[in-house]
Write an enzyme that holds these catalytic residues in place. Structure first.
Site, short mmCIF file in Angstrom:
data_model
loop_
_atom_site.label_atom_id
_atom_site.label_comp_id
_atom_site.label_asym_id
_atom_site.label_seq_id
_atom_site.Cartn_x
_atom_site.Cartn_y
_atom_site.Cartn_z
N ASN A 7 0.87 -1.17 0.00
CA ASN A 7 0.00 0.00 0.00
C ASN A 7 0.91 1.22 0.00
OD1 ASN A 7 -1.81 2.04 0.46
ND2 ASN A 7 -2.74 1.13 2.28
N HIS A 183 -13.17 2.69 0.59
CA HIS A 183 -13.14 1.66 1.65
C HIS A 183 -13.82 0.37 1.20
CE1 HIS A 183 -13.03 5.01 4.94
NE2 HIS A 183 -11.80 4.62 4.65
N LEU A 212 -15.23 3.00 10.68
CA LEU A 212 -14.99 4.23 11.43
C LEU A 212 -13.53 4.29 11.87
CD1 LEU A 212 -18.21 4.01 13.67
CD2 LEU A 212 -17.96 5.14 11.45
P1 AMP Z 1 -7.76 3.82 11.61
O1 AMP Z 1 -7.75 4.94 10.62
O2 AMP Z 1 -8.70 2.71 11.25
O3 AMP Z 1 -6.37 3.31 11.96
O4 AMP Z 1 -8.33 4.43 13.00
C1 AMP Z 1 -7.70 5.47 13.65
C2 AMP Z 1 -8.66 6.04 14.71
O5 AMP Z 1 -9.01 4.99 15.61
C3 AMP Z 1 -8.03 7.14 15.53
O6 AMP Z 1 -8.93 8.22 15.64
C4 AMP Z 1 -7.84 6.50 16.90
O7 AMP Z 1 -7.97 7.42 17.95
C5 AMP Z 1 -8.99 5.51 16.93
N1 AMP Z 1 -8.76 4.45 17.92
C6 AMP Z 1 -7.80 3.51 17.92
N2 AMP Z 1 -7.89 2.73 19.04
C7 AMP Z 1 -8.94 3.21 19.75
C8 AMP Z 1 -9.56 2.86 21.00
N3 AMP Z 1 -9.10 1.85 21.74
N4 AMP Z 1 -10.62 3.58 21.40
C9 AMP Z 1 -11.09 4.60 20.66
N5 AMP Z 1 -10.57 4.98 19.50
C10 AMP Z 1 -9.51 4.30 19.03
#
Ligand code: AMP
Length: 405
Positions: A7, A183, A212
């Site tokens: 990627n 996505h 999300l």
């Molecule tokens: P991604 O783009 O899928 O890697 O997701 C990133 C987002 O997931 C960021 O806003 C992080 O703050 C959130 N995130 C990751 N772990 C947690 C958690 N344990 N609780 C809440 N938000 C999370």
């Protein structure tokens, strides 16, 4: 059957080497700051029964150099996981935009590369780097088949009434102005996984998948096919995201360009990088920080959180109506699969649709059903695995091409 998944982003190369027939993940890593001095390489690799980590700092001026470094690492005597490059069966590339031409992943040929190039105008931040990765791989590992797995392909099943915007029709024909959706790899992976976990036939399910993360989108999946999704012509529309506005009245742009004398590039930065959770909270784009600050009484973080949840509810209602019902609601990606608090907020006061959460299951579940066990509508938490889907697609497409069983 070992597949290398790549990627290539604007300043990064993410990689994963998978053994689809046996051990699963063998190595993965991320090279950050590509194009800058002191790029950081984080390599995570299997060694005996456990995984080890290696961190390196290197000059990585181009994607080509990044890919050369990761290949050397995969073959390295001490930190590597293969002995010969020919152990890699094929390479799968994540490609954000395939335009209208691709309803499926594609075996990479000169024609496919041209199509990816032709979509650069639609995805200027992504497609040039994917192409750079594909061309670098061609020269570094020649004679190894490569496959492009498009984020847009899964959404090509949307009906015209869902993907068209109400502009003069000529603009669709002339410039391809329409909803494409993104996505797709994630929405496809989690909807297939949900059907498997529930032991149901995907073709009989009405699913809403909520991806999300930093970027966020919802997808209505009916009978295994995407029938609508919240991202559009670009990944800006729909949900409120880390730094992106999501939906808003586009006339605001004209108003602001006039009032604040903003240029096109300033508006682009405003709506894509300075807005969303970050813009409203003034604090961070990171959901964990927003959640923590909101809990501690931060009014603007609370507002950002409320807006984020409210918009998700909006789309769940809309997609349930469009499908005339709902069997499965899936939460995935960084926020969706990790935050039980967010899932609870979204599902609150949705029992009129049959959406309910079992608080204990919600808190404890890493993957599976989080609604009360006897409820007909299943709410699920499923961590996405786009790399695994890309690897499987790569294997399938190469086998179809070569006629292998
Ligand atoms: P991604 O783009 O899928 O890697 O997701 C990133 C987002 O997931 C960021 O806003 C992080 O703050 C959130 N995130 C990751 N772990 C947690 C958690 N344990 N609780 C809440 N938000 C999370």
């Amino acid at each position: 059957m070992r597949i290398l998944v790549l990627n290539c982003g604007s300043s990064s190369v993410k990689y994963e080497l998978m053994d689809l027939a046996g051990a699963g993940e063998l190595a993965r890593g991320l090279i950050e700051r590509v194009g800058m001095e002191n790029a950081v390489v984080n390599h995570h690799y299997i060694s005996g029964d456990s995984f080890k980590d290696l961190k390196l700092v290197r000059n990585v001026p181009t994607h080509r150099e990044g890919i050369r470094i990761l290949i050397d690492l995969l073959l390295d005597q001490e930190h590597g996981v293969i002995e010969d490059i020919d152990e890699i069966y094929g390479i799968g590339h994540r490609v954000v935009h395939g335009g209208e031409g691709y309803t499926d992943s594609a075996y990479i040929t000169e024609d496919v590369k041209k199509d990816i190039r032709d979509c650069i105008e639609l995805a200027p931040l992504h497609n040039p780097h994917h192409l750079a990765g594909i061309e670098a791989t061609e020269t570094l590992i020649p004679d190894h088949p490569q496959v492009a797995v498009f984020d847009t392909a899964f959404h090509q099943t949307m009906p015209e009434k869902a993907f068209m915007y109400a502009f003069p029709y000529d603009l669709y024909k002339k410039h391809g102005i329409r909803k494409y959706g993104f996505h797709g790899t994630s929405h496809k992976y989690v909807s297939h996984k949900a059907a498997r976990l529930l032991d149901k036939d995907l073709s009989e399910l009405k699913i809403i998948s909520c991806h999300l993360g930093n970027g966020a989108s919802l997808c209505a999946v009916s009978g295994g096919r995407s029938i609508d999704t919240s991202m559009g012509f670009t990944p800006l529309s729909g949900l409120i995201m880390g730094t992106r506005t999501g939906d808003f009245d586009p006339a605001v742009i004209l108003y602001l360009m006039n009032k604040e004398a903003l240029s096109l590039s300033e508006v682009n930065t405003l709506i894509n990088r300075h807005s969303g959770l970050y813009g409203v909270s003034g604090l961070s784009r990171d959901f964990r920080e927003i959640l923590k600050d909101a809990r501690e009484g931060g009014a603007r973080s609370r507002l950002a959180l409320d807006m984020f949840v409210y918009r998700i509810k909006h789309y769940i209602g809309a997609y349930t109506a469009k499908m005339n019902g709902l069997d499965v609601l899936i939460f995935t990606a960084g926020i969706g699969s990790n935050s039980s608090e967010l899932r609870e907020l979204v599902c609150k006061d949705m029992d009129f649709l049959g959406i309910r959460i079992d608080p204990e299951l919600n808190r404890e579940c890493a993957q599976g059903v989080i609604s009360p066990p006897d409820d007909p509508l299943k709410v699920m938490c499923i961590p996405t695995n786009e790399e695994l889907l890309i690897a499987r697609e790569t294997e399938r497409i190469i086998k179809e091409r070569t006629g292998e069983e």
